[in-house]
Design a protein around this motif. Structure first.
Motif, mmCIF file in Angstrom:
data_model
loop_
_atom_site.group_PDB
_atom_site.id
_atom_site.type_symbol
_atom_site.label_atom_id
_atom_site.label_comp_id
_atom_site.label_asym_id
_atom_site.label_seq_id
_atom_site.Cartn_x
_atom_site.Cartn_y
_atom_site.Cartn_z
ATOM 1 N N ILE A 13 0.841 -1.204 0.000
ATOM 2 C CA ILE A 13 0.000 0.000 0.000
ATOM 3 C C ILE A 13 0.873 1.250 0.000
ATOM 4 N N PHE A 14 1.892 1.243 0.847
ATOM 5 C CA PHE A 14 2.778 2.404 0.931
ATOM 6 C C PHE A 14 3.542 2.609 -0.376
ATOM 7 N N SER A 15 4.032 1.533 -0.975
ATOM 8 C CA SER A 15 4.802 1.653 -2.214
ATOM 9 C C SER A 15 3.931 2.095 -3.380
ATOM 10 N N LEU A 16 2.725 1.544 -3.477
ATOM 11 C CA LEU A 16 1.825 1.955 -4.556
ATOM 12 C C LEU A 16 1.445 3.426 -4.414
ATOM 13 N N ALA A 17 1.194 3.861 -3.179
ATOM 14 C CA ALA A 17 0.867 5.270 -2.962
ATOM 15 C C ALA A 17 2.056 6.168 -3.296
ATOM 16 N N THR A 18 3.247 5.731 -2.916
ATOM 17 C CA THR A 18 4.445 6.518 -3.214
ATOM 18 C C THR A 18 4.710 6.571 -4.715
ATOM 19 N N ALA A 19 4.559 5.434 -5.397
ATOM 20 C CA ALA A 19 4.755 5.414 -6.848
ATOM 21 C C ALA A 19 3.733 6.306 -7.554
ATOM 22 N N PHE A 20 2.493 6.280 -7.072
ATOM 23 C CA PHE A 20 1.464 7.153 -7.646
ATOM 24 C C PHE A 20 1.831 8.620 -7.444
ATOM 25 N N SER A 21 2.362 8.945 -6.280
ATOM 26 C CA SER A 21 2.757 10.327 -6.002
ATOM 27 C C SER A 21 3.912 10.759 -6.893
ATOM 28 N N VAL A 22 4.863 9.854 -7.109
ATOM 29 C CA VAL A 22 5.999 10.178 -7.980
ATOM 30 C C VAL A 22 5.524 10.453 -9.403
#
Length: 248
Positions: A13-22
């Motif tokens: 969840i954290f990685s997908l959210a971070t990738a989306f933010s990037v």
């Protein structure tokens, strides 16, 4: 220092959210910062397991992708006007490819644009690979719903390929070093590739046999020996992921 135990879905969840933010911010500076954050988390929380060592390989792969993307952006693409850094001989293309050229003036704006896009692409790859390094694929499979189980099996097998390759290459190199063989350079590639292919095929057959022996796909009912619970620390990480998305 004792490592914290997280739910298998937490870091995804954290990685997908971070990738989306990037991808949403579209800034190489922000992308590099997020890669730094994920790198610190990985080196503090990863386990001494095959999937934990895959993050280092993902960094190397991302570096190669960045170099290739920069070269393609410099050699091939649409001309971008600006400050000319150097010139490359132009290769003529057919008339049905207007606006695209190979070679020509390499401007600073063109180089910066290629590097920026490459950094963002590589950052997304590294961030998602961080989740794979922090999460056991077996524990991740246990928490998936029944209607996603078959799809989850395919995803888990696919995401565990790189960690297994890393572990296999390490074992093969260790065995070759014990035999006094060189394990560096292009000449050692054949000596590693053939045993790696043989081991991969054997692992695939063993996996198919084990799934068949366990009656995979016969029944939709699932049993859990030890239920994996969502803890408070998982909620904190999920809220941090949500905050990153909102801020971006």
């Amino acid at each position: 220092m004792k490592k914290l135990t997280f739910h298998p879905l937490t870091w995804w969840i954290f990685s997908l959210a971070t990738a989306f933010s990037v991808a949403r911010v579209n800034s190489p500076t922000f992308a590099i910062a997020m890669v730094g954050v994920m790198s610190v988390i990985v080196f503090l929380q990863r386990e001494s397991a095959p999937w934990g060592r895959s993050f280092n390989w993902s960094l190397k792969i991302a570096l190669w992708i960045l170099v290739v993307r920069a070269l393609i952006g410099v050699l091939i693409g649409v001309p971008i006007p600006g400050t000319v850094l150097f010139r490359i001989p132009i290769l003529p293309l057919p008339h049905w490819m207007p606006g695209i050229r190979i070679g020509g003036d390499v401007t600073r704006e063109r180089l910066v644009s290629s590097l920026s896009e490459g950094v963002i692409i590589c950052a997304i790859i590294v961030i998602l690979s961080a989740a794979a390094s922090l999460t056991s694929p077996h524990r991740l499979l246990r928490v998936l719903p029944v209607y996603l189980y078959e799809f989850g099996v395919s995803v888990v097998i696919a995401t565990s390929v790189l960690p297994q390759i890393v572990s296999a290459v390490s074992r093969i190199r260790t065995a070759q070093q014990l035999r006094g063989q060189k394990t560096r350079g292009l000449k050692s590639f054949k000596r590693i590739a053939i045993p790696l292919l043989e081991e991969s095929l054997a692992r695939s057959l063993d996996l198919a046999a084990s799934m068949d022996a366990r009656g995979y796909g016969i029944s939709k009912k699932r049993s859990r020996y030890r239920p994996i619970k969502w803890a408070g620390i998982d909620s904190v990480v999920a809220l941090c992921a949500l905050a990153v998305v909102v801020v971006s």
